[in-house]
Structures are given as structure tokens and as C-alpha cells.
Design a protein around this motif. Structure first.
Motif, short mmCIF file in Angstrom:
data_model
loop_
_atom_site.label_atom_id
_atom_site.label_comp_id
_atom_site.label_asym_id
_atom_site.label_seq_id
_atom_site.Cartn_x
_atom_site.Cartn_y
_atom_site.Cartn_z
N VAL A 1 0.85 -1.02 0.22
CA VAL A 1 0.01 -0.02 0.04
C VAL A 1 0.88 1.15 0.05
N PRO A 2 1.22 1.69 -1.27
CA PRO A 2 2.21 3.03 -1.06
C PRO A 2 1.52 4.12 -0.49
N ALA A 3 2.38 5.24 -0.14
CA ALA A 3 1.82 6.35 0.43
C ALA A 3 1.18 6.93 -0.87
N SER A 4 0.31 8.03 -0.35
CA SER A 4 -0.55 8.40 -1.52
C SER A 4 0.37 9.79 -2.31
N VAL A 5 0.00 9.72 -3.74
CA VAL A 5 0.80 10.87 -4.59
C VAL A 5 -0.31 11.27 -5.25
N THR A 6 -0.38 12.57 -5.73
CA THR A 6 -1.35 12.99 -6.63
C THR A 6 -1.55 12.32 -7.85
N PRO A 7 -2.42 12.01 -8.57
CA PRO A 7 -2.76 11.40 -9.91
C PRO A 7 -1.71 12.02 -10.94
N ASN A 8 -1.69 13.50 -10.95
CA ASN A 8 -0.71 13.87 -11.78
C ASN A 8 0.64 14.50 -11.23
N PHE A 9 1.67 14.13 -11.84
CA PHE A 9 2.97 14.37 -11.44
C PHE A 9 3.37 13.88 -10.06
N ARG A 10 2.59 13.06 -9.57
CA ARG A 10 3.01 12.26 -8.31
C ARG A 10 3.69 13.17 -7.33
N ILE A 11 2.68 14.10 -6.64
CA ILE A 11 3.10 14.87 -5.89
C ILE A 11 2.84 14.28 -4.68
N PRO A 12 4.00 14.14 -3.61
CA PRO A 12 3.75 13.23 -2.55
C PRO A 12 2.98 14.01 -1.19
N LEU A 13 2.04 13.29 -0.73
CA LEU A 13 1.16 13.98 0.34
C LEU A 13 1.65 13.46 1.77
N PHE A 14 3.01 13.29 1.86
CA PHE A 14 3.47 12.92 3.10
C PHE A 14 3.59 13.85 4.13
N TYR B 1 -9.26 6.26 -1.82
CA TYR B 1 -8.64 6.43 -0.65
C TYR B 1 -7.51 7.13 -0.63
N LEU B 2 -7.06 7.40 0.77
CA LEU B 2 -5.79 8.43 0.98
C LEU B 2 -5.03 7.77 2.04
N ASN B 3 -3.94 7.53 1.68
CA ASN B 3 -2.81 6.94 2.42
C ASN B 3 -1.64 8.08 2.92
N ILE B 4 -1.86 8.51 4.21
CA ILE B 4 -0.93 9.69 4.46
C ILE B 4 -0.10 9.33 5.94
N TYR B 5 1.15 9.58 6.22
CA TYR B 5 1.68 9.18 7.39
C TYR B 5 2.41 10.61 7.98
N LYS C 1 -6.77 20.49 -1.09
CA LYS C 1 -7.12 20.21 -2.75
C LYS C 1 -6.35 19.06 -3.32
N LEU C 2 -5.26 18.77 -2.90
CA LEU C 2 -4.67 17.70 -3.56
C LEU C 2 -5.09 16.44 -2.83
N ALA C 3 -5.23 16.36 -1.60
CA ALA C 3 -5.81 15.31 -0.81
C ALA C 3 -7.41 15.11 -1.51
N LEU C 4 -7.94 15.82 -1.85
CA LEU C 4 -9.31 15.61 -2.38
C LEU C 4 -9.26 15.01 -3.79
N ASN D 1 4.75 22.03 4.60
CA ASN D 1 5.19 23.19 3.77
C ASN D 1 4.30 23.50 2.88
N PHE D 2 3.20 22.85 2.59
CA PHE D 2 2.23 23.46 1.61
C PHE D 2 1.50 24.31 2.35
N PRO D 3 0.88 25.42 1.82
CA PRO D 3 -0.39 25.76 2.27
C PRO D 3 -1.48 24.87 2.53
N LEU D 4 -1.95 24.86 3.69
CA LEU D 4 -3.23 23.84 4.26
C LEU D 4 -4.26 23.91 3.18
N LYS D 5 -4.68 25.14 2.42
CA LYS D 5 -5.64 25.01 1.40
C LYS D 5 -5.09 24.21 0.16
N LEU D 6 -4.02 24.28 -0.18
CA LEU D 6 -3.48 23.56 -1.46
C LEU D 6 -3.54 22.07 -0.99
#
Length: 257
Positions: free
Chosen positions: A158-171, A196-200, A185-188, A177-182
Motif C-alpha cells: 500500500v504505497p503512500a499517496s501521491v497525486t494522480p498528476n505529477f505524483r506530488i507526495p502527500l506525506f 482512498y488516501l494513505n498519509i503518514y 485540494k490535493l488530498a481531495l 510546507n504546503f499551504p493547508l488550502k493547497l
């Protein structure tokens, strides 16, 4: 489903950056953070999975017992955080089961280091969450690894979640470091695309770690401590308002079987 997980370990990250921190403080900082995490999860009535080293568990038995009592899952983060031998795969699983009388079916390697799939299966694990399927300079290049869960023999990865486009990691570093609003959006985007969303995260993120002796880079300590508590509480509340369900890795795997 939202898969929240926490790597609960001795806080030895300062040693990576030539900083100084005694062992007892490594443990106490992580214990303080873990207690805070459990309070937030209890407030929101959500469940999570905790990947623990044996070293941390042996020094934190009341907290491990509490998380199990509150319905969370205990999984293995091997024996030590900064030392690894292949034998630790099975030994850590068996030791955690022995100490806390709970089935330990999952693994996450410290620092997402690579591990033999055959050794993981032989050690008795049902799932492994030790891959961040993205590119991080100086750490790993996993751009050819599937983004979503897949089978390695009889073990579910079960890999950690990354975005469908560009594989931006959501770890954890993105969360800080990202603005919480951004980040929201990426998590959504991930939840809508993958279902599903896998974040650690780590308990020390919720503690005060802005100590000059630690010599930690600014990007690792940004929005930690009280700022992290506020951001995480906001994020969990936001997901709850959107009616997303939270579950453990064991529940996730069971639902997909």
C-alpha cells in the motif's frame, strides 16, 4: 477511506544532521507527540494505524496499550529506527505481538527504505506500506512503482499517496510546507481518483523540536509543535465534515478482499 498512519519511533532524526539528542529525550519527545495525537483522534472519533519500533514500544507500554484500547491498529516499524537486519522483520512482529497480545499484520520500513518482498512475506506480514511512489532527490526514485495498492506475492503493498498528476507526495513534509488550502485540494484529488488516501506522520511533529542542538533544516520543523496540532485538527475536522470514513490498514485490506 482515509488511512491515517503514524511511525512511532525513537526521535533520532537530529543525528542525521549531525545534531545532538540523548536517547531518553528521543523517547520522551515521541511520547509527548503520541499522547497529543491520541487526544486529537479521540476528539474526532477516528481510527488510525501506528507503526512502532520495538525500542519505542518497550519504552512506551502504557501509550501502546492506550492506542489499542481506543481501537487503533499496531503494526511494525522493525526493531530499531536506525539499524536494520533482515531478521528484525519477523523478530519485531513477534515481539510486538508478545508484548501487547494483538495481531501484527503490517510493516513499514524506517525511512521507507527498500526491503525484499520475499523476506516480508516469509516474516509473516499480510501488508507492507514501505513505498513512497515518487521522486525525492537524495532519498529515492520510485516513479515506476504503481501509485495505488498492488500485490507482491501474497503481501499487499500500500504505497503512500501521491497525486494522480505529477505524483506530488502527500506525506508529512508536504503537510508542513504546503499551504493547508493547497494540501486539502490535493488530498481531495487523490480521494476522488483513488477512493482512498494513505498519509503518514510522526509523533515528534506534534512536539516542540525547534532546538538549535538538533540542527534540523527549516523545512523539517516548519509548522511543527502547536502549529502542527492546529493544522492537523483542522484537517481531520475538514475530512469529517466531508463525510469521509477513516479506517485502519487491516480494515482497508479486509474490505478489498
Amino acid at each position: 477511506m482515509v488511512l491515517l498512519s503514524f511511525d512511532i519511533e525513537e526521535f533520532d532524526m537530529p543525528l542525521e544532521y549531525k545534531g545532538a539528542i540523548p536517547f531518553d529525550r528521543q523517547i520522551s519527545i515521541s511520547q509527548t507527540g503520541l499522547e497529543t495525537i491520541l487526544d486529537i483522534l479521540k476528539k474526532h472519533h477516528v481510527k488510525a494505524t501506528f507503526f512502532s519500533t520495538v525500542v519505542f514500544a518497550e519504552n512506551s507500554k502504557p501509550l501502546i496499550s492506550r492506542l489499542l484500547k481506543e481501537g487503533h491498529e499496531l503494526a511494525s516499524h522493525t526493531w530499531f529506527h536506525s539499524q536494520f537486519e533482515e531478521k528484525h522483520l519477523q523478530e519485531s512482529r513477534e515481539k510486538l505481538e508478545e508484548m501487547f497480545s494483538t495481531p501484527v499484520t503490517g510493516l513499514r520500513m524506517p525511512r521507507m527504505m527498500p526491503v525484499s518482498p520475499q523476506a516480508v512475506e516469509k516474516a509473516g506480514y499480510a501488508y507492507n506500506s514501505s513505498v513512497n511512489p515518487t521522486f525525492l532527490p537524495g532519498r529515492y526514485n520510485n516513479l515506476k512503482v504503481p501509485r495505488t495498492y498492488f500485490k507482491e506475492g501474497n503481501v499487499t503493498q500500500v504505497p503512500a499517496s501521491v497525486t494522480p498528476n505529477f505524483r506530488i507526495p502527500l506525506f508529512w513534509l508536504s503537510f508542513h510546507n504546503f499551504p493547508l488550502k493547497l494540501y486539502k485540494k490535493l488530498a481531495l484529488d487523490v480521494l476522488k481518483h483513488d477512493q482512498y488516501l494513505n498519509i503518514y506522520f510522526h509523533p515528534w511533529e506534534f512536539a516542540e523540536i525547534k532546538d538549535e542542538e538538533f540542527k534540523l533544516p527549516g523545512f523539517t520543523v516548519k509548522n511543527t509543535g502547536n502549529e502542527m496540532v492546529e493544522r492537523f485538527d483542522d484537517f481531520i475536522g475538514w475530512l469529517k465534515d466531508k463525510k469521509y470514513n477513516f479506517g485502519t490498514f487491516q480494515e482497508f485490506q479486509k474490505n478489498r478482499q
